[in-house]
Enzyme design. Structure first.
Site, PDB file in Angstrom:
ATOM      1  N   SER A 416      53.165   9.481 -18.589  1.00  0.00           N
ATOM      2  CA  SER A 416      51.908   9.021 -18.017  1.00  0.00           C
ATOM      3  C   SER A 416      51.304   7.890 -18.846  1.00  0.00           C
ATOM      4  CB  SER A 416      50.932  10.199 -17.963  1.00  0.00           C
ATOM      5  OG  SER A 416      49.859   9.923 -17.099  1.00  0.00           O
ATOM      6  N   PRO A 417      50.590   6.961 -18.209  1.00  0.00           N
ATOM      7  CA  PRO A 417      49.917   5.913 -18.976  1.00  0.00           C
ATOM      8  C   PRO A 417      48.948   6.516 -19.994  1.00  0.00           C
ATOM      9  CG  PRO A 417      49.883   5.400 -16.630  1.00  0.00           C
ATOM     10  CD  PRO A 417      50.372   6.806 -16.757  1.00  0.00           C
ATOM     11  N   TYR A 576      36.991   2.853 -14.001  1.00  0.00           N
ATOM     12  CA  TYR A 576      37.185   1.456 -14.357  1.00  0.00           C
ATOM     13  C   TYR A 576      36.830   0.579 -13.153  1.00  0.00           C
ATOM     14  CZ  TYR A 576      39.337   3.499 -18.468  1.00  0.00           C
ATOM     15  OH  TYR A 576      39.549   4.226 -19.603  1.00  0.00           O
ATOM     16  N   ARG A 624      46.849   4.385  -8.827  1.00  0.00           N
ATOM     17  CA  ARG A 624      46.235   5.596  -9.401  1.00  0.00           C
ATOM     18  C   ARG A 624      44.802   5.683  -8.910  1.00  0.00           C
ATOM     19  NH1 ARG A 624      46.262   8.471 -15.332  1.00  0.00           N
ATOM     20  NH2 ARG A 624      48.321   9.029 -14.552  1.00  0.00           N
ATOM     21  N   ARG A 718      50.149  14.227 -22.911  1.00  0.00           N
ATOM     22  CA  ARG A 718      50.150  14.859 -24.230  1.00  0.00           C
ATOM     23  C   ARG A 718      51.489  15.479 -24.616  1.00  0.00           C
ATOM     24  NH1 ARG A 718      44.943  15.413 -22.275  1.00  0.00           N
ATOM     25  NH2 ARG A 718      43.290  14.763 -23.702  1.00  0.00           N
TER      26      ARG A 718
END
Length: 770
Positions: A416-417, A576, A624, A718
């Site tokens: 994942s980013p 964002y 996303r 993670r």
């Protein structure tokens, strides 16, 4: 001591407290007569039974003699029955359970007062050392002290009715009925054995003669209304349910015991005790019946409360310890129950799945039962699901390929980013080469960059990477070349974005979302709203600035293509810039780019179209999104489906489904795989491939989600920070060797887990014969 409520939780609490200290004076009040109860059968787990056996062997012995045991689950859908074996269930009639607990309480000297309302709980608290409120989901005690307990009660979208049949099912049975009014489902399980020597002349399908079974019929509220159940009495409802599910019942009738249609309510309390008053069982918490947890939780509460009172020096300390012990267990159970009930609420989404995959999806709906768990319980059933899915022999679902446009990913794992905040002037350096290169070598099918910013002002922090200069593009080319040459088979994707109102902040480890001490740059956003109170206020973007931004995204996409990226993702999530246009909480514009959902979508779609126009046609694009804002008045799951459909219609090859981080005062419902239901819904309603993210931590989770059809790809963050070779290690742990997980030649010697000590030595002698 006072106990309010004569259900299993209250009775068992009273019995345990009296058994541990016969000198205690315990009175239990129950408003209903002793022989009146609601529901028919009760299911208890091995874990709960073990606790009962240890705490009170006499109760355990009586329960064991009354139990019905079975191992199978039958799932009947579209005239096809699938059976999964190897499950361990134990059930008995609720009447019998209460009789056992009545007898035990009386033998110990508990004062049982049936048909009697308990005195006011505040008065009991003044005259008793302890008041246990086990008075159920409609707890009067909880309401009397609502200002302290602060309950939150959520009413859900299905109606259900609790009934019984006069025969014993062979298995835990789920049956789906697709009627002219909508989908209905039956949950059934046995709770009483047939009498010895009983030989019925006719044996209904799925039964073993006489005995008894619990039958719950459930359907969405709108289906209940459409079918006319709101206009008929209980007797007619019961008869109609028996007719709808006549195949499951073998033509037998259903019966009711003061049953009524109701909706399930999830109860959560901020506190469970107040002075000498403590909540227990449904008064403190509820969990949906589809995971069979109500009585189980109440009995476990009783065990924990009695133990804490025995262990702690004071009642206050005991109640604190009780809540600390039980709250995490209950929260975990409630998360699983919520996932299960929502699966049944959205059952219509899954009806078109292939039959075995549908059955697997149902079995794993709560995320507590998993692919690996089912493989151990019933390997034959699990292999049949894998074959239907298309897994080659010996290939776990996560190691099957997946195609997006001209790109075929060798497996279903995505790195994942993750923002690294380690670039200099937007240029990725050696850290990025090692970080992304290591994870490509680690076996993932797709490795994603962090959010790469399209302008200096679009950075989150001074350490964010960019693609707004040729020098940055050359640095990214160095990384993509390494991935393609040294980790053949791995793909690398770039995520393009702009920070919007969340920019000009410190790097994460110096203060996440905190403004820079100096060197701040001006922010822009859909509307002039700061992300945090007192934070920098962004300028509302003008039409001319929107055009400039669109061109910045397109120019960055051109550089990304030249840099050799295999896939491009447009970041429209997490508050964002583009996400700020989508959410009604952050877009207060009154022009053509604000207001209705279609207008809020306009600018993100314009950016997508501009990027798609310059991005190579054979390379896929994903988007996303935040599928919910976790805040009142924000983006909902229904909105997310519409957003996904819009991007898919414009050419998005997949939707990367995240949630939240749009507003600072969000209240997310964290938990394992907690965001996957949003991906599941988008996949089925919008008909577009999805990438699921959010606390997916094990290869078992990945296999389960892929095989159940809840997602096409799984993105993990993670776990890849903890272990860059997470995917290869997942292959080794499953004994898989194949094209879905290829070890780099220099690493082949490490493709088996190292031994940590001898396991074949003789064990020590711990006894002297006998």
């Amino acid at each position: 001591m006072a106990v309010i409520g004569g259900g299993p939780g209250g009775l068992y609490t009273a019995a345990l407290l009296k058994r541990l200290d016969p000198g205690r004076d315990i009175t239990l009040w129950e408003r209903n007569p002793a022989d009146r109860t609601f529901g028919f059968g009760v299911v208890l787990s091995d874990e709960t039974l073990g606790g009962i056996e240890h705490a009170d062997p006499e109760v355990y012995g009586a329960l064991r003699r009354a139990f019905v045991h079975w191992d199978d689950i039958d799932i009947v859908h579209r005239n096809t029955r699938h059976t999964c074996r190897g499950h361990r269930f134990a059930a008995l009639g609720r009447h019998r359970l209460l009789e056992i607990l009545h007898e035990r309480c009386r033998s110990l000297g508990v004062d049982l007062r049936f048909g009697a309302e308990a005195p006011d709980p505040a008065r009991l608290a003044r005259t008793h050392d302890l008041v246990v409120a086990a008075d159920g989901v409609h707890s009067g005690t909880r309401e009397a002290f609502a200002h302290v307990f602060r309950p939150r009660i959520t009413t859900h979208r299905c109606r259900y009715i609790w009934l019984a049949a006069d025969f014993a099912f062979d298995a835990f049975r789920f049956e789906i009925a697709e009627t002219e009014h909508g989908v209905m489902q039956l949950h059934g399980y046995p709770y009483s054995r047939p009498s010895p020597g009983h030989h019925p002349s006719t044996r209904p399908s799925g039964s073993r003669g006489r005995g008894a079974s619990t039958v719950i019929v459930e359907m969405r509220e709108e289906v209940w209304h459409a079918a006319g159940f709101d206009a008929i009495d209980t007797g007619e409802s019961v008869a109609r349910c028996a007719k709808i599910f006549s195949d499951a019942l073998g033509g037998r009738p259903l019966k009711s015991a003061d049953s009524a249609w109701t909706t399930f309510r999830t109860v959560v309390n901020e506190r469970w005790s107040h002075g000498a008053v403590v909540l227990l069982g449904d008064a403190a918490h509820t969990a949906h019946f589809s995971i069979g947890s109500g009585t189980k939780l109440a009995v476990e509460d009783a065990l924990a409360l009695a133990a804490c009172l025995d262990e702690q020096p004071s009642t206050e300390a005991a109640l604190t310890a009780y809540e600390a012990e039980r709250r995490p267990v209950v929260a975990s159970t409630q998360r699983a129950a919520r996932a299960s009930l929502e699966w049944f609420e959205d059952l219509s989404l899954h009806l078109a799945q292939p039959p075995r995959r549908f059955a697997f999806n149902l079995l794993t709906r709560s995320r507590r039962v998993t692919h690996d768990n089912l493989r151990l319980r019933d390997a034959r059933f699990t292999r049949s699901v894998e074959r239907e899915f298309g897994c080659p022999p010996g290939t776990p679902p996560m190691f099957t390929p997946f195609r997006l446009r001209g790109l075929t990913l060798r497996n279903r794992v995505v790195v994942s980013p993750m923002d690294m905040y380690s670039a200099a002037d937007g240029v990725p350096g050696d850290f990025h080469l090692v970080h992304l290169g290591a994870r490509a070598l680690g076996g993932a099918g797709l490795v994603m960059t962090e959010m790469v910013c399209v302008s200096p002002e679009g950075r989150i922090t001074p350490g964010c990477a960019g693609l707004y200069t040729g020098r940055q593009a050359e640095a990214w080319r160095r990384i993509t070349d390494f991935v393609h040459t040294r980790a053949p088979g791995a793909a690398i994707g770039v995520q393009l974005g702009h920070s919007g109102r969340k920019g000009s902040t410190k790097v994460m480890w110096e203060g996440m979302d905190e403004p820079l001490d100096d060197g701040n740059w001006p922010l822009v956003a859909a509307s002039p709203l700061p992300y945090r109170p007192g934070g920098q206020v962004p300028r509302e973007l003008s039409r001319a600035q929107l055009t400039d931004l669109r061109e910045q995204f397109a120019a960055a996409a051109v550089r990304a293509a030249r840099a050799g990226f295999d896939l491009l993702e447009l970041h429209c999530a997490h508050g964002y810039l583009l996400s700020g246009f989508l959410s009604p909480l952050t877009n207060h514009r009154t022009d053509a780019y604000g207001g209705s959902p279609q207008k809020r979508l306009r600018f993100p779609l314009e950016v997508f179209d501009a990027v798609r126009a310059v991005w190579p046609g054979d390379r896929p694009m994903t988007v996303r999104i935040s599928a919910t804002d976790w805040a009142e008045g924000g983006t909902t799951a229904e909105d997310a489906v519409a957003i996904a459909r819009a991007f898919a219609a414009h050419g998005a090859d997949a939707i990367d489904v995240s949630t939240g981080q749009v507003v600072a005062d969000e209240t997310p419902e964290f938990g394992r795989s907690y965001q996957t239901p949003f991906a599941d819904r988008i996949r089925h309603e919008a008909g577009v491939p999805v990438i699921a993210v959010g606390a997916i931590s094990s290869w078992d989770d990945v296999n389960s989600l892929i095989l159940a059809g809840r997602t096409d790809l799984c993105a993990l963050a993670r776990p890849h920070l903890y272990d860059p070779h997470w995917t290869l290690h997942a292959a080794a742990e499953q004994g898989y060797e194949g094209p879905g997980a290829v070890w780099p030649a220099p690493y082949l010697a490490g493709s088996r887990r190292p031994r940590t000590g001898r396991t074949d030595a003789p064990g020590p002698r711990l006894g002297l014969g006998g």
